[in-house]
Design an enzyme around this catalytic site. Structure first.
Site, PDB file in Angstrom:
ATOM      1  N   SER A 268     -24.485 -14.567 -14.441  1.00 56.33           N
ATOM      2  CA  SER A 268     -24.156 -13.386 -13.646  1.00 56.33           C
ATOM      3  C   SER A 268     -22.664 -13.391 -13.300  1.00 56.33           C
ATOM      4  CB  SER A 268     -24.986 -13.365 -12.365  1.00 56.33           C
ATOM      5  OG  SER A 268     -26.355 -13.293 -12.659  1.00 56.33           O
TER       6      SER A 268
ATOM      7  N   HIS B  84     -34.872 -17.374 -19.207  1.00 59.42           N
ATOM      8  CA  HIS B  84     -35.211 -18.169 -18.033  1.00 59.42           C
ATOM      9  C   HIS B  84     -36.662 -18.641 -18.074  1.00 59.42           C
ATOM     10  CE1 HIS B  84     -31.838 -15.623 -16.728  1.00 59.42           C
ATOM     11  NE2 HIS B  84     -31.530 -16.584 -15.875  1.00 59.42           N
TER      12      HIS B  84
ATOM     13  N   HIS C 206     -29.088  -8.343 -18.608  1.00 62.06           N
ATOM     14  CA  HIS C 206     -28.832  -9.324 -19.667  1.00 62.06           C
ATOM     15  C   HIS C 206     -28.977  -8.614 -21.020  1.00 62.06           C
ATOM     16  CE1 HIS C 206     -29.043 -13.303 -17.380  1.00 62.06           C
ATOM     17  NE2 HIS C 206     -29.156 -12.361 -16.474  1.00 62.06           N
TER      18      HIS C 206
ATOM     19  N   GLU D 222     -39.356 -16.350 -16.530  1.00 65.77           N
ATOM     20  CA  GLU D 222     -39.837 -15.178 -17.271  1.00 65.77           C
ATOM     21  C   GLU D 222     -41.190 -15.433 -17.938  1.00 65.77           C
ATOM     22  OE1 GLU D 222     -36.589 -12.938 -19.466  1.00 65.77           O
ATOM     23  OE2 GLU D 222     -35.529 -14.802 -19.008  1.00 65.77           O
TER      24      GLU D 222
ATOM     25  N   ALA E 111     -24.821 -17.983 -11.636  1.00 67.32           N
ATOM     26  CA  ALA E 111     -24.689 -17.638 -10.223  1.00 67.32           C
ATOM     27  C   ALA E 111     -25.648 -18.534  -9.465  1.00 67.32           C
ATOM     28  CB  ALA E 111     -25.037 -16.170 -10.003  1.00 67.32           C
TER      29      ALA E 111
ATOM     30  N   ASN F 230     -24.113 -16.500  -3.084  1.00 69.52           N
ATOM     31  CA  ASN F 230     -24.643 -16.308  -1.731  1.00 69.52           C
ATOM     32  C   ASN F 230     -24.900 -17.683  -1.125  1.00 69.52           C
ATOM     33  OD1 ASN F 230     -26.989 -16.163  -3.830  1.00 69.52           O
ATOM     34  ND2 ASN F 230     -27.950 -16.873  -1.939  1.00 69.52           N
TER      35      ASN F 230
ATOM     36  N   MET G 251     -31.669 -21.073 -10.897  1.00 68.87           N
ATOM     37  CA  MET G 251     -32.896 -20.961 -11.688  1.00 68.87           C
ATOM     38  C   MET G 251     -32.650 -21.142 -13.181  1.00 68.87           C
ATOM     39  SD  MET G 251     -34.396 -17.610  -9.697  1.00 68.87           S
ATOM     40  CE  MET G 251     -34.337 -17.511  -7.894  1.00 68.87           C
TER      41      MET G 251
END
Length: 276
Positions: free
Chosen positions: A31, A84, A62, A87, A114, A236, A212
């Site tokens: 990200s 990922h 993506h 998913e 990220a 974050n 993740m």
């Protein structure tokens, strides 16, 4: 020779029918780097959907393709959209792209993501050089029959992130006057964000950032003999560190805000690594 290697070999043959380019460096775009393709002198684009048997990312934003070309004169392949574990794919699927880029010629992989900040000295928008990782909360990509053609049954992970590559990223950040934190990355499964108690646990274990992805990819890359390095964008502060509810929009907002610096840092890092 197991079915997993047969599948990987078929993906490789499928790629080679379409792409003759041989990269030196592989880059996984997390990200904040979705538009990094514009910085690449692209020679060939290969959509994942064109590779028979290749897993397709389902995450919004993506793009799902390989970009082959040059950054600062260095031949490279960029993965624009990773797969990922959350998913629903097997771990074998998740790391297949990493192994494929290694087979295509990449000697070094730069992993980006990220991540949520766990270290209270961090703030949203910081960059963190990944020095080490904790991967025990997701299955190892090496579980099952070992693919001897790729690497040993019990690969050493004592320096999974190559110290010499870390030095090049530090030098790149210093040259650009971009402040950079350093620390340990911990991969959870997702897709839910972590609870405050889970974040406290992560901090007790020595994590500085959580996410993740990435850790399983680093294991697969190290197994195949690639040099591994990584940078997290602290998008974050994790649950319990900040009293704000977590949201993907906040992650994307921060990633977009610092994207110009992130792109510059990646470009300079690739230039320096390419000169090694």
């Amino acid at each position: 020779m197991g079915k997993s290697f047969d599948r990987l070999r078929e993906c490789y043959k499928n790629c080679r029918k379409k792409v003759s380019f041989r990269p030196k460096i592989a880059l996984v775009l997390g990200s904040g780097l979705g538009d990094y393709g514009e910085k690449i002198q692209v020679e060939t684009v290969l959509d994942y959907s064109e590779i028979e048997g290749f897993p397709i990312s389902t995450v919004s934003g993506h793009k799902g393709r390989f970009l082959f070309g040059y950054v600062a004169g260095v031949p490279m392949v960029a993965m624009q959209g990773r797969v990922h574990y959350y998913e629903g794919y097997s771990m074998e699927d998740v790391v297949l792209p990493i192994r494929l880029m290694g087979l295509l010629g990449a000697e070094v992989i730069l992993l980006t993501n990220a991540a949520g900040g766990v270290n209270e000295n961090f703030k949203a928008g910081d960059f963190m050089l990944i020095r080490d990782q904790i991967s025990q909360f997701v299955p190892s990509p090496l579980i099952g029959e070992n693919i001897g053609e790729l690497g040993p049954r019990f690969p050493d992970m004592s320096q999974i992130y190559d110290p010499k590559l870390q030095d090049q990223i530090r030098a790149a950040a210093a040259a650009l006057d971009i402040p950079m934190q350093e620390g340990v990355y911990l991969q959870f499964t997702g897709p839910n964000y972590e609870t405050p108690a889970e974040i406290r646990m992560g901090r007790m274990l020595g994590a500085d950032a959580v996410g993740m992805s990435t850790a399983c990819e680093a294991i697969a890359a190290k197994h195949i003999g690639m040099g591994v390095c990584g940078i997290s964008c602290i998008s974050n502060m994790a649950a319990g560190i900040s009293d704000r509810p977590l949201s993907h929009s906040e992650v994307q907002e921060t990633a977009d805000r610092v994207a110009p610096d992130f792109q510059a840092l990646v470009t300079e890092s690739i230039r320096r690594i390419g000169e090694m």
